[in-house]
Design an enzyme around this catalytic site. Structure first.
Site, PDB file in Angstrom:
ATOM      1  CB  ALA A  65      -0.905  -0.010   1.228  1.00  0.00           C
ATOM      2  N   GLY A 110       0.475  -4.988   1.119  1.00  0.00           N
ATOM      3  CA  GLY A 110      -0.797  -5.055   0.397  1.00  0.00           C
ATOM      4  C   GLY A 110      -0.651  -5.731  -0.963  1.00  0.00           C
ATOM      5  CD  GLU A 113      -2.188  -7.537   3.552  1.00  0.00           C
ATOM      6  OE1 GLU A 113      -1.932  -6.381   3.124  1.00  0.00           O
ATOM      7  OE2 GLU A 113      -2.581  -7.756   4.708  1.00  0.00           O
ATOM      8  CD  GLU A 133       2.015  -5.394   5.668  1.00  0.00           C
ATOM      9  OE1 GLU A 133       2.923  -6.254   5.729  1.00  0.00           O
ATOM     10  OE2 GLU A 133       1.099  -5.434   4.820  1.00  0.00           O
TER      11      GLU A 133
HETATM   12  N1  DAK Z   1       4.544   3.212  -0.927  1.00  0.00           N
HETATM   13  C1  DAK Z   1       4.908   4.367  -1.513  1.00  0.00           C
HETATM   14  N2  DAK Z   1       6.001   4.496  -2.285  1.00  0.00           N
HETATM   15  C2  DAK Z   1       6.766   3.415  -2.463  1.00  0.00           C
HETATM   16  C3  DAK Z   1       6.457   2.159  -1.876  1.00  0.00           C
HETATM   17  C4  DAK Z   1       5.271   2.080  -1.074  1.00  0.00           C
HETATM   18  N3  DAK Z   1       4.859   0.952  -0.507  1.00  0.00           N
HETATM   19  N4  DAK Z   1       7.418   1.280  -2.226  1.00  0.00           N
HETATM   20  C5  DAK Z   1       8.284   1.950  -3.014  1.00  0.00           C
HETATM   21  N5  DAK Z   1       7.894   3.242  -3.160  1.00  0.00           N
HETATM   22  C6  DAK Z   1       8.543   4.291  -3.932  1.00  0.00           C
HETATM   23  C7  DAK Z   1       9.801   4.796  -3.238  1.00  0.00           C
HETATM   24  O1  DAK Z   1       9.487   5.780  -2.281  1.00  0.00           O
HETATM   25  C8  DAK Z   1      10.581   5.370  -4.411  1.00  0.00           C
HETATM   26  O2  DAK Z   1      10.050   6.619  -4.760  1.00  0.00           O
HETATM   27  P1  DAK Z   1      11.048   7.876  -5.072  1.00  0.00           P
HETATM   28  O3  DAK Z   1      11.942   7.969  -3.892  1.00  0.00           O
HETATM   29  O4  DAK Z   1      11.772   7.437  -6.328  1.00  0.00           O
HETATM   30  O5  DAK Z   1      10.122   9.036  -5.278  1.00  0.00           O
HETATM   31  C9  DAK Z   1      10.255   4.419  -5.539  1.00  0.00           C
HETATM   32  O6  DAK Z   1       9.031   3.753  -5.157  1.00  0.00           O
HETATM   33  C10 DAK Z   1      11.313   3.343  -5.736  1.00  0.00           C
HETATM   34  O7  DAK Z   1      11.530   2.720  -4.490  1.00  0.00           O
HETATM   35  P2  DAK Z   1      12.995   2.555  -3.815  1.00  0.00           P
HETATM   36  O8  DAK Z   1      13.881   3.667  -4.233  1.00  0.00           O
HETATM   37  O9  DAK Z   1      12.766   2.353  -2.360  1.00  0.00           O
HETATM   38  O10 DAK Z   1      13.467   1.221  -4.529  1.00  0.00           O
HETATM   39  P3  DAK Z   1      14.490   0.143  -3.956  1.00  0.00           P
HETATM   40  O11 DAK Z   1      14.745  -0.791  -5.098  1.00  0.00           O
HETATM   41  O12 DAK Z   1      15.671   0.792  -3.306  1.00  0.00           O
HETATM   42  O13 DAK Z   1      13.698  -0.642  -2.806  1.00  0.00           O
HETATM   43  C11 DAK Z   1      11.793  -1.765  -1.864  1.00  0.00           C
HETATM   44  C12 DAK Z   1      12.606  -1.415  -3.136  1.00  0.00           C
HETATM   45  C13 DAK Z   1      10.515  -2.493  -2.301  1.00  0.00           C
HETATM   46  C14 DAK Z   1      12.618  -2.745  -0.995  1.00  0.00           C
HETATM   47  C15 DAK Z   1      11.494  -0.481  -1.070  1.00  0.00           C
HETATM   48  O14 DAK Z   1      10.914   0.480  -1.980  1.00  0.00           O
HETATM   49  C16 DAK Z   1      10.524  -0.706   0.049  1.00  0.00           C
HETATM   50  O15 DAK Z   1      10.901  -1.200   1.127  1.00  0.00           O
HETATM   51  N6  DAK Z   1       9.248  -0.309  -0.145  1.00  0.00           N
HETATM   52  C17 DAK Z   1       8.230  -0.390   0.903  1.00  0.00           C
HETATM   53  C18 DAK Z   1       7.774  -1.817   1.113  1.00  0.00           C
HETATM   54  C19 DAK Z   1       6.759  -1.933   2.226  1.00  0.00           C
HETATM   55  O16 DAK Z   1       7.041  -1.632   3.400  1.00  0.00           O
HETATM   56  N7  DAK Z   1       5.523  -2.362   1.865  1.00  0.00           N
HETATM   57  C20 DAK Z   1       4.459  -2.496   2.833  1.00  0.00           C
HETATM   58  C21 DAK Z   1       3.637  -1.223   2.890  1.00  0.00           C
HETATM   59  S1  DAK Z   1       2.360  -1.298   4.140  1.00  0.00           S
HETATM   60  C22 DAK Z   1      -5.237  -1.727   4.797  1.00  0.00           C
HETATM   61  C23 DAK Z   1      -4.964  -1.670   3.458  1.00  0.00           C
HETATM   62  C24 DAK Z   1      -3.698  -1.978   3.016  1.00  0.00           C
HETATM   63  C25 DAK Z   1      -2.682  -2.257   3.904  1.00  0.00           C
HETATM   64  C26 DAK Z   1      -2.980  -2.352   5.254  1.00  0.00           C
HETATM   65  C27 DAK Z   1      -4.252  -2.070   5.702  1.00  0.00           C
HETATM   66  N8  DAK Z   1      -6.552  -1.369   5.327  1.00  0.00           N
HETATM   67  C28 DAK Z   1      -7.492  -0.727   4.474  1.00  0.00           C
HETATM   68  C29 DAK Z   1      -6.885  -1.685   6.671  1.00  0.00           C
HETATM   69  C30 DAK Z   1      -1.331  -2.509   3.407  1.00  0.00           C
HETATM   70  C31 DAK Z   1      -0.222  -1.990   4.024  1.00  0.00           C
HETATM   71  C32 DAK Z   1       1.076  -2.082   3.346  1.00  0.00           C
HETATM   72  O17 DAK Z   1       1.227  -2.634   2.296  1.00  0.00           O
END
Ligand code: DAK
Length: 259
Positions: A65, A110, A113, A133
């Site tokens: 997400a 997400g 998921e 998360e």
């Molecule tokens: N959200 C926003 N931007 C993201 C992103 C994300 N999840 N993942 C990557 N990006 C963006 C980065 O900020 C970056 O943008 P700029 O800096 O270029 O503007 C661009 O994508 C490229 O990412 P990186 O520079 O970080 O790329 P790397 O290859 O170095 O790293 C990575 C890739 C996947 C390891 C890293 O980007 C990363 O750790 N991303 C976050 C992964 C994460 O934590 N995902 C879980 C998010 S929490 C719900 C609904 C949904 C959810 C929960 C509840 N309800 C309605 C109750 C879901 C929650 C989640 O998914």
């Protein structure tokens, strides 16, 4: 509706829905969820669509997400949100036709998921899957704590949820998180190949078989067996059942009409 964050293509009974926010690794914001919901409800109702493939292409499925959208939300914001992810996921999970997730690169949070509401997951060799998360101070809130343990068992699910670690495609295959692993450049082709096998089957039997599995998993065994029996019985009212069995006896391939 014109989609901005997803691409929908329909060909020979197979709809391919491609996530399209490459600049943020296909992070899922409310717009994506709303467009996914809109597309899913259209594809569900379209009889020409027999199978749905959800993918992000060969580089990334979805990195979760959109954290930028969530970062400053208050508990009240989250509580009163009309929860577009829940609506999208429910429409995909209850889609009355097979849904295949074709996963390359990251399928995180997400994104992971989203793959769990598909019926079948195919991973490319470059896939990295996880629920990070916990590293953000939250827990998987779009079904991860519920669907993942049902799929791979609670011990393995808890390890992934508690650690936030990513696993590679071969490990995902080993623990039953994905059905198969294929070379990355063949992901789209392999998903199509599997989809074509389902297109050749009877649409009503597929629909009821999916319902029997999905609904049955929510019931105790006795109730599930009864529900299965009702689905089975109903199929004897279809032309496809007559055709399928006649074709077998006449030693020819069946030609199903979906009725
Ligand atoms: N959200 C926003 N931007 C993201 C992103 C994300 N999840 N993942 C990557 N990006 C963006 C980065 O900020 C970056 O943008 P700029 O800096 O270029 O503007 C661009 O994508 C490229 O990412 P990186 O520079 O970080 O790329 P790397 O290859 O170095 O790293 C990575 C890739 C996947 C390891 C890293 O980007 C990363 O750790 N991303 C976050 C992964 C994460 O934590 N995902 C879980 C998010 S929490 C719900 C609904 C949904 C959810 C929960 C509840 N309800 C309605 C109750 C879901 C929650 C989640 O998914």
């Amino acid at each position: 509706m014109v989609y901005e964050t997803i691409i929908v293509k329909i060909e020979e009974g197979i709809a391919t829905l491609t996530l399209n926010r490459p600049e943020v690794l296909n992070a899922l914001n409310d717009q994506v969820f709303n467009e996914l919901a809109e597309a899913a409800s259209k594809l569900a109702a379209d009889p020409s669509v027999r199978v749905v493939i959800i993918t992000g292409g060969e580089k990334v499925f979805a990195a979760g997400a959109d954290i930028a959208q969530m970062a400053n939300a208050s508990a009240v914001d989250v509580t009163i949100s009309d929860n577009p992810s829940h609506r999208a996921f429910q429409l995909i999970e209850t889609m009355p036709k097979p849904v295949i997730a074709a996963i390359a690169g990251y399928a995180l949070g997400g994104g992971c998921e989203l793959t769990l509401v598909a019926d079948i997951r195919i991973a490319a060799e470059n896939a990295l899957i996880g629920l990070p998360e916990i590293k953000l101070g939250i827990l998987p809130g779009a079904g991860g704590t519920q669907r993942l343990p049902r799929l791979i068992g609670q011990g393995r699910a808890k390890e992934l949820i508690f650690s936030g670690d990513f696993i590679k495609a071969d490990e995902a295959l080993r623990i039953g998180l994905v059905n198969k692993v294929v070379p990355t450049e063949q992901l789209a082709e392999e998903a199509q190949k599997m989809a074509k096998r389902f297109v050749a089957r009877g649409a009503v039997a597929l629909r009821l078989a999916k319902s029997a599995v999905n609904e049955g998993l929510r019931m105790d065994l006795e109730a599930g067996l009864q529900y299965e029996h009702q689905c089975f019985n109903l199929l004897f009212a279809t032309e496809d059942q007559k055709e399928g069995m006649r074709a077998f006896l006449e030693k020819r391939p069946a030609k199903f009409q979906g009725r």
